[in-house]
Design a protein around this motif. Structure first.
Motif, PDB file in Angstrom:
ATOM      1  N   ASP A   1     -24.245  -3.911  -1.383  1.00 31.21           N
ATOM      2  CA  ASP A   1     -25.165  -4.233  -2.209  1.00 31.21           C
ATOM      3  C   ASP A   1     -24.198  -5.538  -2.851  1.00 31.21           C
ATOM      4  N   PRO A   2     -25.036  -6.681  -2.866  1.00 32.23           N
ATOM      5  CA  PRO A   2     -24.370  -7.827  -3.547  1.00 32.23           C
ATOM      6  C   PRO A   2     -24.098  -7.680  -5.160  1.00 32.23           C
ATOM      7  N   THR A   3     -24.931  -6.784  -5.474  1.00 31.64           N
ATOM      8  CA  THR A   3     -24.752  -6.683  -7.028  1.00 31.64           C
ATOM      9  C   THR A   3     -23.428  -5.813  -7.429  1.00 31.64           C
ATOM     10  N   ILE A   4     -23.597  -4.620  -6.697  1.00 28.24           N
ATOM     11  CA  ILE A   4     -22.111  -3.707  -7.037  1.00 28.24           C
ATOM     12  C   ILE A   4     -20.930  -4.665  -6.431  1.00 28.24           C
ATOM     13  N   ILE A   5     -21.047  -5.562  -5.608  1.00 24.81           N
ATOM     14  CA  ILE A   5     -19.592  -6.092  -4.981  1.00 24.81           C
ATOM     15  C   ILE A   5     -19.241  -7.139  -6.294  1.00 24.81           C
ATOM     16  N   GLU A   6     -20.296  -7.981  -6.758  1.00 25.93           N
ATOM     17  CA  GLU A   6     -20.023  -8.917  -7.529  1.00 25.93           C
ATOM     18  C   GLU A   6     -19.507  -8.082  -8.886  1.00 25.93           C
ATOM     19  N   LYS A   7     -20.161  -7.412  -9.165  1.00 30.17           N
ATOM     20  CA  LYS A   7     -19.605  -6.471 -10.356  1.00 30.17           C
ATOM     21  C   LYS A   7     -18.140  -6.247 -10.208  1.00 30.17           C
ATOM     22  N   LEU A   8     -17.620  -5.544  -9.037  1.00 31.21           N
ATOM     23  CA  LEU A   8     -16.363  -5.079  -8.707  1.00 31.21           C
ATOM     24  C   LEU A   8     -15.465  -6.405  -8.791  1.00 31.21           C
ATOM     25  N   LEU A   9     -15.950  -7.470  -8.132  1.00 30.38           N
ATOM     26  CA  LEU A   9     -15.020  -8.558  -8.362  1.00 30.38           C
ATOM     27  C   LEU A   9     -14.894  -9.077  -9.714  1.00 30.38           C
ATOM     28  N   ARG A  10     -15.789  -9.212 -10.312  1.00 34.61           N
ATOM     29  CA  ARG A  10     -15.718  -9.552 -11.927  1.00 34.61           C
ATOM     30  C   ARG A  10     -14.702  -8.847 -12.510  1.00 34.61           C
ATOM     31  N   PHE A  11     -14.945  -7.325 -12.284  1.00 31.18           N
ATOM     32  CA  PHE A  11     -14.048  -6.401 -12.921  1.00 31.18           C
ATOM     33  C   PHE A  11     -12.336  -6.712 -12.630  1.00 31.18           C
ATOM     34  N   PHE A  12     -12.199  -7.076 -11.178  1.00 31.77           N
ATOM     35  CA  PHE A  12     -10.945  -7.556 -10.754  1.00 31.77           C
ATOM     36  C   PHE A  12     -10.497  -8.805 -11.489  1.00 31.77           C
ATOM     37  N   CYS A  13     -11.228  -9.596 -11.809  1.00 32.05           N
ATOM     38  CA  CYS A  13     -11.009 -10.847 -12.579  1.00 32.05           C
ATOM     39  C   CYS A  13     -10.345 -10.735 -13.900  1.00 32.05           C
ATOM     40  N   GLU A  14     -11.226  -9.464 -14.467  1.00 29.65           N
ATOM     41  CA  GLU A  14     -11.093  -9.358 -16.128  1.00 29.65           C
ATOM     42  C   GLU A  14      -9.687  -8.501 -16.148  1.00 29.65           C
ATOM     43  N   THR A  15      -9.471  -7.770 -15.306  1.00 25.56           N
ATOM     44  CA  THR A  15      -8.108  -7.032 -15.239  1.00 25.56           C
ATOM     45  C   THR A  15      -6.958  -7.701 -14.548  1.00 25.56           C
ATOM     46  N   SER A  16      -7.156  -8.992 -14.086  1.00 25.03           N
ATOM     47  CA  SER A  16      -6.114  -9.849 -13.446  1.00 25.03           C
ATOM     48  C   SER A  16      -5.506  -9.009 -12.120  1.00 25.03           C
ATOM     49  N   GLU A  17      -6.310  -8.419 -11.474  1.00 27.46           N
ATOM     50  CA  GLU A  17      -5.713  -7.906 -10.357  1.00 27.46           C
ATOM     51  C   GLU A  17      -6.138  -8.794  -9.281  1.00 27.46           C
ATOM     52  N   LYS A  18      -5.229  -9.826  -9.168  1.00 29.37           N
ATOM     53  CA  LYS A  18      -5.510 -10.963  -7.918  1.00 29.37           C
ATOM     54  C   LYS A  18      -5.277 -10.478  -6.785  1.00 29.37           C
ATOM     55  N   GLU A  19      -4.557  -9.666  -6.318  1.00 30.22           N
ATOM     56  CA  GLU A  19      -4.384  -9.055  -5.077  1.00 30.22           C
ATOM     57  C   GLU A  19      -5.578  -8.423  -4.817  1.00 30.22           C
ATOM     58  N   CYS A  20      -5.956  -7.403  -5.558  1.00 30.79           N
ATOM     59  CA  CYS A  20      -7.126  -6.630  -5.320  1.00 30.79           C
ATOM     60  C   CYS A  20      -8.460  -7.571  -5.138  1.00 30.79           C
ATOM     61  N   PHE A  21      -8.604  -8.804  -5.786  1.00 31.05           N
ATOM     62  CA  PHE A  21      -9.615  -9.661  -5.702  1.00 31.05           C
ATOM     63  C   PHE A  21      -9.717 -10.298  -4.275  1.00 31.05           C
ATOM     64  N   CYS A  22      -8.382 -10.773  -3.874  1.00 31.88           N
ATOM     65  CA  CYS A  22      -8.356 -11.372  -2.663  1.00 31.88           C
ATOM     66  C   CYS A  22      -8.709 -10.167  -1.679  1.00 31.88           C
ATOM     67  N   ALA A  23      -8.427  -8.962  -1.752  1.00 31.01           N
ATOM     68  CA  ALA A  23      -8.407  -7.862  -0.719  1.00 31.01           C
ATOM     69  C   ALA A  23     -10.136  -7.685  -0.562  1.00 31.01           C
ATOM     70  N   ALA A  24     -10.674  -7.794  -1.937  1.00 34.79           N
ATOM     71  CA  ALA A  24     -12.085  -7.421  -1.792  1.00 34.79           C
ATOM     72  C   ALA A  24     -13.000  -8.607  -1.116  1.00 34.79           C
ATOM     73  N   LEU A  25     -12.342  -9.615  -1.303  1.00 29.83           N
ATOM     74  CA  LEU A  25     -13.092 -11.004  -0.552  1.00 29.83           C
ATOM     75  C   LEU A  25     -13.056 -10.685   0.787  1.00 29.83           C
ATOM     76  N   TYR A  26     -11.969 -10.244   1.154  1.00 32.77           N
ATOM     77  CA  TYR A  26     -11.673 -10.050   2.687  1.00 32.77           C
ATOM     78  C   TYR A  26     -12.602  -9.000   3.309  1.00 32.77           C
ATOM     79  N   THR A  27     -12.503  -7.619   2.453  1.00 34.31           N
ATOM     80  CA  THR A  27     -13.129  -6.773   3.215  1.00 34.31           C
ATOM     81  C   THR A  27     -14.775  -6.950   2.965  1.00 34.31           C
ATOM     82  N   CYS A  28     -15.096  -7.253   1.764  1.00 33.10           N
ATOM     83  CA  CYS A  28     -16.613  -7.581   1.745  1.00 33.10           C
ATOM     84  C   CYS A  28     -17.000  -8.909   2.024  1.00 33.10           C
ATOM     85  N   TYR A  29     -16.460  -9.498   2.978  1.00 30.38           N
ATOM     86  CA  TYR A  29     -16.775 -10.908   3.407  1.00 30.38           C
ATOM     87  C   TYR A  29     -18.260 -11.303   3.825  1.00 30.38           C
ATOM     88  N   ALA A  30     -18.860 -10.055   4.543  1.00 29.81           N
ATOM     89  CA  ALA A  30     -20.227 -10.283   4.910  1.00 29.81           C
ATOM     90  C   ALA A  30     -21.219 -10.229   3.904  1.00 29.81           C
TER      91      ALA A  30
END
Length: 410
Positions: free
Chosen positions: A239-268
């Motif tokens: 679900d693009p909406t759920i993924i976007e919400k999680l990415l923004r959460f990582f940006c708000e909490t400054s979890e840079k590595e998790c943000f990069c890992a989420a992009l890699y895992t949810c690439y499609a």
């Protein structure tokens, strides 16, 4: 003794019950076929000689009465005889009474009884019976429950899951959930969501994910800072909406590595414009670069595959050119087109082939088209041509062509 009346052996057995109790069992074994079983059994019960009574009941195939006597009279109980008789009873209710008798009186051999009657009882009813007796009985019957869990019954699955939770065995609980899913999963997840152990809370999030409760699973994993579980759940949701919400959460909490890992895992399932926006706003240029490298490579490969699909086939062009060249060489004899007319301009018609004469009315004279006779055609009566049918080219008066073309047989 062979011709003695049955009453003699019966009365002798009754007298033994009164005066020689030690000899009753031997008398029953030796002269069983010559006894009135009902009279001797009543005499044994009056004399409280229950082992001979059980023996007589079993050999008379009255297994229900034999089992009842062994359950009611402790002195007559023998485990092997009981197990041999319990599967032959006619009244199924006796089996459930035997289960209660075993976990109450003989708990150490309870599972042996369940191994014998496992094919003859209703497992859901047995579980309810064990629950009423107490949690310790369920714990006692755990081997039996594991053995019948292959039937994937709701009562058995829930009972085993409760035992695993009480034992804090999260590995067995996870295996049970994966292999046997016939139970109330939402209730289990709600029960485990507030468990004191982390692994059980992770199982709660996993159960939510299995039931497509994406938001509940992600929120529970966020509370335990289990970022990998969050990313896996978002990717499974697609679900693009759920993924976007999680990415923004990582940006708000400054979890840079998790943000990069989420992009890699949810690439499609991630839009490149969203990644570019979040990377530009939060200054994550280095963390979004792997995503865009992969995006450009994927786009290039797709365009390359599209070009190869839409490009004309070179093999077909080569074949067409070969065919055209072959016809060109044959048609003009290496220096001209193929002449398909009936003779060229230098080819004159034969002298004996004159144009048709015109009739009186200006039309074509059709008189020469009348049916010729067989003699005129040079045919024999049976329709076979004569030897004079073939005309050489000299008789037909055909002139040789001036172009040097080969002779054409008429």
């Amino acid at each position: 003794l062979d011709d003695a009346h049955i009453g003699i052996f019966t009365e002798l057995g009754i007298l033994y019950t009164k005066h020689e109790p030690v000899k009753v069992m031997d008398h029953c074994k030796v002269f069983f076929s010559k006894l009135n079983v009902s009279k001797v059994v009543r005499a044994c019960e009056r004399a409280r000689l229950f082992p001979p009574a059980v023996y007589l009941y079993m050999h008379d195939k009255q297994y229900d009465n034999a089992v009842k006597v062994m359950m009611e009279r402790a002195t007559s109980f023998e485990n092997d005889l009981f197990l041999d008789s319990i599967v032959k009873v006619r009244n199924a209710e006796i089996m459930y009474k035997a289960i209660h008798f075993y976990f109450t009186v003989h708990p150490t051999i309870f599972n042996r009884l369940m191994e014998v009657v496992v094919e003859h009882v209703d497992h859901s009813r047995v579980v309810n019976q064990l629950r009423k007796a107490g949690d310790w009985v369920l714990q006692l019957a755990q081997p039996y429950l594991k053995d019948v869990q292959k039937a994937n019954l709701t009562a058995v699955n829930e009972a085993l899951n409760e035992l695993y939770i009480d034992d804090e065995d999260y590995i067995s609980l996870r295996k049970s959930i994966d292999n046997f899913n016939n139970f109330n999963m939402i209730a289990l997840a709600q029960n485990l969501s507030s468990h004191e152990l982390l692994e059980f809370r992770r199982i709660s999030a996993y159960v939510y994910r299995c039931n497509k409760k994406w938001n509940q699973s992600i929120e529970l994993s966020k509370g335990d800072r289990m970022w990998k579980d969050c990313i896996d759940t978002a990717n499974e949701s697609a679900d693009p909406t759920i993924i976007e919400k999680l990415l923004r959460f990582f940006c708000e909490t400054s979890e840079k590595e998790c943000f990069c890992a989420a992009l890699y895992t949810c690439y499609a399932h991630v839009s490149p414009d969203l990644v570019l926006e979040l990377g530009w706003v939060n200054g994550y240029h280095n963390f979004i670069m792997p995503f865009f490298i992969q995006t450009f490579k994927h786009t290039h490969l797709r365009l390359q595959a599209l070009e190869e699909t839409t490009a004309p086939k070179k093999d077909a062009e080569t074949v067409q050119e070969g065919i055209a060249s072959t016809y060109g060489n044959l048609g003009g004899f290496n220096n001209g087109p193929l002449m398909l007319e009936n003779g060229g301009p230098n080819m004159m018609p034969p002298q004996n082939m004159m144009p048709p004469q015109m009739g009186q009315g200006g039309g074509i004279d059709m008189s020469g088209f009348s049916a010729p006779s067989q003699a005129q055609m040079g045919m024999v009566p049976n329709g076979m041509p004569q030897q004079q049918m073939g005309m050489p080219q000299q008789q037909m008066g055909m002139q040789q062509p001036q172009m040097g073309m080969p002779q054409i047989g008429m």
